[in-house]
Design a protein around this motif. Structure first.
Motif, PDB file in Angstrom:
ATOM      1  N   THR A  24      63.475  87.233  68.452  1.00 12.79           N
ATOM      2  CA  THR A  24      64.859  87.581  68.775  1.00 12.79           C
ATOM      3  C   THR A  24      65.693  86.324  68.967  1.00 12.79           C
ATOM      4  OG1 THR A  24      64.125  89.615  69.844  1.00 12.79           O
ATOM      5  CG2 THR A  24      66.334  88.852  70.383  1.00 12.79           C
ATOM      6  N   CYS A  25      65.134  85.350  69.675  1.00  9.21           N
ATOM      7  CA  CYS A  25      65.843  84.092  69.908  1.00  9.21           C
ATOM      8  C   CYS A  25      66.140  83.383  68.589  1.00  9.21           C
ATOM      9  CB  CYS A  25      64.993  83.202  70.819  1.00  9.21           C
ATOM     10  SG  CYS A  25      65.721  81.594  71.162  1.00  9.21           S
ATOM     11  N   LEU A  26      65.144  83.295  67.728  1.00  4.43           N
ATOM     12  CA  LEU A  26      65.331  82.610  66.446  1.00  4.43           C
ATOM     13  C   LEU A  26      66.308  83.364  65.551  1.00  4.43           C
ATOM     14  CD1 LEU A  26      61.654  81.541  65.730  1.00  4.43           C
ATOM     15  CD2 LEU A  26      63.511  80.122  66.604  1.00  4.43           C
ATOM     16  N   ASP A  27      66.291  84.684  65.607  1.00  7.56           N
ATOM     17  CA  ASP A  27      67.231  85.481  64.818  1.00  7.56           C
ATOM     18  C   ASP A  27      68.666  85.240  65.248  1.00  7.56           C
ATOM     19  OD1 ASP A  27      65.214  86.542  63.291  1.00  7.56           O
ATOM     20  OD2 ASP A  27      65.101  88.424  64.415  1.00  7.56           O
ATOM     21  N   GLN A  28      68.871  84.937  66.527  1.00 10.60           N
ATOM     22  CA  GLN A  28      70.216  84.700  67.052  1.00 10.60           C
ATOM     23  C   GLN A  28      70.651  83.246  66.877  1.00 10.60           C
ATOM     24  OE1 GLN A  28      69.933  86.041  71.109  1.00 10.60           O
ATOM     25  NE2 GLN A  28      69.986  88.194  70.534  1.00 10.60           N
ATOM     26  N   GLY A  29      69.818  82.439  66.227  1.00 12.63           N
ATOM     27  CA  GLY A  29      70.188  81.060  65.950  1.00 12.63           C
ATOM     28  C   GLY A  29      69.840  80.095  67.063  1.00 12.63           C
ATOM     29  N   GLU A  34      58.724  76.570  73.959  1.00 11.32           N
ATOM     30  CA  GLU A  34      57.381  77.082  74.252  1.00 11.32           C
ATOM     31  C   GLU A  34      56.941  76.728  75.662  1.00 11.32           C
ATOM     32  OE1 GLU A  34      55.339  78.983  72.547  1.00 11.32           O
ATOM     33  OE2 GLU A  34      56.519  79.134  70.726  1.00 11.32           O
ATOM     34  N   THR A  35      57.391  75.602  76.192  1.00 15.72           N
ATOM     35  CA  THR A  35      56.973  75.160  77.520  1.00 15.72           C
ATOM     36  C   THR A  35      57.542  76.052  78.608  1.00 15.72           C
ATOM     37  OG1 THR A  35      56.908  72.905  76.693  1.00 15.72           O
ATOM     38  CG2 THR A  35      56.866  73.181  79.086  1.00 15.72           C
ATOM     39  N   THR A  36      58.845  76.311  78.536  1.00 17.56           N
ATOM     40  CA  THR A  36      59.501  77.107  79.571  1.00 17.56           C
ATOM     41  C   THR A  36      59.574  78.595  79.220  1.00 17.56           C
ATOM     42  OG1 THR A  36      61.683  76.749  78.608  1.00 17.56           O
ATOM     43  CG2 THR A  36      60.949  75.164  80.273  1.00 17.56           C
ATOM     44  N   LYS A  37      59.203  78.945  77.973  1.00 13.21           N
ATOM     45  CA  LYS A  37      59.257  80.328  77.485  1.00 13.21           C
ATOM     46  C   LYS A  37      60.654  80.917  77.574  1.00 13.21           C
ATOM     47  CE  LYS A  37      54.737  80.517  77.072  1.00 13.21           C
ATOM     48  NZ  LYS A  37      54.150  80.101  75.868  1.00 13.21           N
ATOM     49  N   GLN A  38      61.653  80.060  77.258  1.00 16.24           N
ATOM     50  CA  GLN A  38      63.042  80.507  77.305  1.00 16.24           C
ATOM     51  C   GLN A  38      63.763  80.155  76.011  1.00 16.24           C
ATOM     52  OE1 GLN A  38      64.860  78.756  80.739  1.00 16.24           O
ATOM     53  NE2 GLN A  38      63.875  80.180  82.162  1.00 16.24           N
TER      54      GLN A  38
END
Length: 41
Positions: A24-29, A34-38
């Motif tokens: 979802t994050c990558l789809d939104q640009g 990966e470290t903070t999972k945000q």
């Protein structure tokens, strides 16, 4: 046989759920950290 099918389906569902936030994050640009999972914009 039924039990094996159930375990496979459960594993597959968990794998999809684990990738959902990143996808979802990558789809939104954004960039997924990966470290903070945000998601970072």
């Amino acid at each position: 046989m039924n039990r094996i099918t159930f375990i496979f389906a459960l594993f597959f569902a968990l794998a999809l759920a684990g990738c959902d936030a990143k996808d979802t994050c990558l789809d939104q640009g954004g960039h997924y950290n990966e470290t903070t999972k945000q998601c970072e914009q």
